[in-house]
Design an enzyme around this catalytic site. Structure first.
Site, PDB file in Angstrom:
ATOM      1  N   HIS A 197     -38.972 -18.797 -11.514  1.00  0.00           N
ATOM      2  CA  HIS A 197     -38.854 -17.790 -12.581  1.00  0.00           C
ATOM      3  C   HIS A 197     -40.174 -17.658 -13.343  1.00  0.00           C
ATOM      4  O   HIS A 197     -40.632 -16.539 -13.619  1.00  0.00           O
ATOM      5  CB  HIS A 197     -37.714 -18.177 -13.542  1.00  0.00           C
ATOM      6  CG  HIS A 197     -37.652 -17.326 -14.777  1.00  0.00           C
ATOM      7  ND1 HIS A 197     -36.847 -16.215 -14.862  1.00  0.00           N
ATOM      8  CD2 HIS A 197     -38.307 -17.414 -15.969  1.00  0.00           C
ATOM      9  CE1 HIS A 197     -37.014 -15.665 -16.061  1.00  0.00           C
ATOM     10  NE2 HIS A 197     -37.888 -16.371 -16.755  1.00  0.00           N
ATOM     11  N   GLU A 198     -40.794 -18.790 -13.670  1.00  0.00           N
ATOM     12  CA  GLU A 198     -42.066 -18.732 -14.397  1.00  0.00           C
ATOM     13  C   GLU A 198     -43.152 -18.097 -13.530  1.00  0.00           C
ATOM     14  O   GLU A 198     -43.998 -17.362 -14.044  1.00  0.00           O
ATOM     15  CB  GLU A 198     -42.485 -20.122 -14.895  1.00  0.00           C
ATOM     16  CG  GLU A 198     -41.519 -20.750 -15.903  1.00  0.00           C
ATOM     17  CD  GLU A 198     -41.127 -19.854 -17.077  1.00  0.00           C
ATOM     18  OE1 GLU A 198     -41.942 -19.005 -17.476  1.00  0.00           O
ATOM     19  OE2 GLU A 198     -39.990 -19.984 -17.563  1.00  0.00           O
ATOM     20  N   HIS A 247     -43.104 -14.424 -13.891  1.00  0.00           N
ATOM     21  CA  HIS A 247     -43.881 -13.860 -15.009  1.00  0.00           C
ATOM     22  C   HIS A 247     -45.364 -13.743 -14.646  1.00  0.00           C
ATOM     23  O   HIS A 247     -46.021 -12.781 -15.031  1.00  0.00           O
ATOM     24  CB  HIS A 247     -43.738 -14.725 -16.260  1.00  0.00           C
ATOM     25  CG  HIS A 247     -42.382 -14.617 -16.905  1.00  0.00           C
ATOM     26  ND1 HIS A 247     -41.812 -13.412 -17.236  1.00  0.00           N
ATOM     27  CD2 HIS A 247     -41.489 -15.567 -17.279  1.00  0.00           C
ATOM     28  CE1 HIS A 247     -40.618 -13.625 -17.790  1.00  0.00           C
ATOM     29  NE2 HIS A 247     -40.395 -14.927 -17.818  1.00  0.00           N
TER      30      HIS A 247
HETATM   31 ZN   LIG Z   1     -38.777 -15.943 -18.516  1.00  0.00          ZN
END
Ligand SMILES: [Zn+2]
Length: 235
Positions: free
Chosen positions: A99-100, A103
């Site tokens: 998930h990171e 980004h």
């Molecule tokens: Zn996030």
């Protein structure tokens, strides 16, 4: 307004939603961080692999202290993973690490909602700092019932709305990062079962952002109603 039961109902609903979402994240993280992945890679390794898969070479991956303190810092192009994620090889660690990276991919690709959100931070900070003063001033001026009060009321609501906009634009940013994460993991680094586990953790995390937006929107409507900006008044 301090003794208004509706105010406490609105605030209470927000607090309950936020606490429920946080409790869900904690319990899902606790559960899925006990379930090991077959590959045995760590969250840090997975993050570096997915970054490379996306052709990103200028982002560093570091451990950071704290629980669920994982984040991507676009200014320094650093992906900081909490220790259980950085060193862990559980389904939860994989989901959060990916998930990171999501980004970092958004940043590298110039994903519009992320750019908007970064640019909006100072606007929302100023708006939230000033909104309460202006809203209270609007009450003293009689709210929408007077010309001056009406101007102050709209100004206060507009200032408060800057934070609601921030929580709203956070939603596509977070949902998109999780979508990218799961797509990057799928078929390559995880089994179908591990993929489902990572998704459970990310879905719970998404609920905290939905709760934050709902709370902000409810509060915005509450103030608009109290100031007489939303119908219900005969003048
Ligand atoms: Zn996030």
């Amino acid at each position: 307004m301090i003794f208004d039961p509706l105010y406490w109902l609105v605030i209470g609903a927000g607090v309950v939603m936020s606490l429920a979402a946080q409790a869900l994240v904690k319990s899902r993280f606790a559960h899925y961080s006990k379930l090991a992945t077959r590959s045995g890679m760590t969250g840090a390794e997975i993050a570096r692999r997915i970054l490379a898969d996306n052709g990103i070479r200028d982002v560093s991956v570091e451990p950071v202290r704290g629980h669920l303190s994982d984040h991507y810092d676009p200014r320094t192009k650093t992906l900081r993973l909490s220790e259980p994620v950085f060193y862990g090889s559980s389904m939860a660690a994989f989901g959060i690490a990916a998930h990171e990276v999501g980004h970092a991919v958004q940043d590298a690709r110039g994903y519009a909602p992320l750019r908007f959100r970064s640019a909006w931070v100072p606007v929302a900070n100023t708006g939230s700092g000033l909104s309460m003063f202006v809203i209270i001033a609007a009450f003293f001026m009689g709210g929408a019932a007077t010309a001056m009060g009406s101007v102050a009321a709209w100004a206060g609501i507009a200032l408060f709305a800057t934070t609601t906009v921030f929580t709203l634009v956070t939603l596509p940013v977070e949902f998109d990062a999780s979508r990218r994460a799961l797509a990057c993991l799928e078929g390559r680094y995880v089994t179908a079962e591990e993929h489902a586990g990572a998704k459970k953790v990310l879905d719970a995390a998404a609920m905290t952002y939905v709760a934050a937006f709902a709370t902000s929107l409810l509060t915005l409507f509450y103030w608009a109603m109290q100031l007489g900006l939303l119908g219900g008044r005969d003048d």
